[in-house]
Enzyme design. Sequence first.
Site, short mmCIF file in Angstrom:
data_model
loop_
_atom_site.label_atom_id
_atom_site.label_comp_id
_atom_site.label_asym_id
_atom_site.label_seq_id
_atom_site.Cartn_x
_atom_site.Cartn_y
_atom_site.Cartn_z
N ASP A 8 -14.39 -7.33 30.57
CA ASP A 8 -15.57 -6.77 31.25
C ASP A 8 -15.46 -5.29 31.66
OD1 ASP A 8 -16.09 -9.44 30.98
OD2 ASP A 8 -16.54 -9.82 33.08
N HIS A 48 -25.51 -11.34 30.73
CA HIS A 48 -26.42 -12.28 31.39
C HIS A 48 -27.87 -12.15 30.92
CE1 HIS A 48 -23.18 -13.23 34.12
NE2 HIS A 48 -23.09 -11.99 34.57
N HIS A 61 -26.75 -7.36 37.14
CA HIS A 61 -25.79 -6.52 36.40
C HIS A 61 -25.60 -7.08 34.99
CE1 HIS A 61 -23.48 -9.89 37.96
NE2 HIS A 61 -22.72 -9.75 36.89
N LYS A 86 -20.04 -13.74 27.54
CA LYS A 86 -19.98 -14.85 28.51
C LYS A 86 -21.01 -14.66 29.62
CE LYS A 86 -16.56 -12.48 31.22
NZ LYS A 86 -17.39 -12.45 32.44
N CYS A 127 -13.39 -12.14 37.31
CA CYS A 127 -13.30 -12.51 35.90
C CYS A 127 -11.89 -12.40 35.33
CB CYS A 127 -14.30 -11.69 35.10
SG CYS A 127 -15.99 -12.21 35.48
C1 VGL Z 1 -17.72 -10.26 37.48
C2 VGL Z 1 -18.88 -10.69 39.41
C3 VGL Z 1 -19.98 -11.06 38.69
C4 VGL Z 1 -16.45 -9.77 36.84
C5 VGL Z 1 -18.81 -10.64 36.74
O1 VGL Z 1 -16.50 -9.32 35.68
O2 VGL Z 1 -15.39 -9.84 37.50
N1 VGL Z 1 -17.76 -10.28 38.81
N2 VGL Z 1 -19.93 -11.03 37.35
ZN ZN Z 2 -21.63 -11.33 36.07
#
Ligand code: VGL
Ligand code: ZN
Length: 177
Positions: A8, A48, A61, A86, A127
């Site tokens: 991410d 998302h 986000h 994901k 994550c």
């Molecule tokens: C994440 C919060 C919400 C991450 C993703 O990538 O750690 N954290 N969505």
């Molecule tokens: Zn997220």
Amino acid sequence: MKALLIVDLQNDFCPGAKLAVPDGDRIVPVVNQLMEKFDLVLASKDWHPVESVHFEKWPVHCVENTEGAELHPELKADRIDKIFLKGTESKDDGYSAFEATNSNLEKYLKDKGVKELYIVGLATEYCVKSTAMDALNKGFRVYIVEEGVVGIKEEDVEKAIEGMGKAGINFISYEDL
Ligand code: VGL
Ligand code: ZN
């Protein structure tokens, strides 16, 4: 066989964005250098739908096909062999890269004979942790590169690191790789 997994490292988690990890972009140069040391480099993207239960917990986000969901522009993305998406369903959070829906990460790694998974990315206590724990439970040896991860909240990061260590996840310095 070992692989590097970049979790991410997307615009919306970097400073100035919607769900910024403070200082999150500081790992970009480290990750770029680290990629040179691996024959197999993979990445996950938080991806998302516009409407998701996930956004009851978090600011909106990484909405699919938006700039916020793109990888950080300075990341050497041409070195990435495959990207796993994901959090793609409106009913799930998809914290772990092993929940990717475009391709099965566990199968992909096992088909390639990967035994050791090195993890970097954002955010340490969400994550990264979720992905690392899944990897461990699926039988991989798991290494987190210390200089390659950043978290959101200091105390949560400490707790997460302690929990991952106890579970059997290894922490390794970039210099020892
Ligand atoms: C994440 C919060 C919400 C991450 C993703 O990538 O750690 N954290 N969505
Ligand atoms: Zn997220």
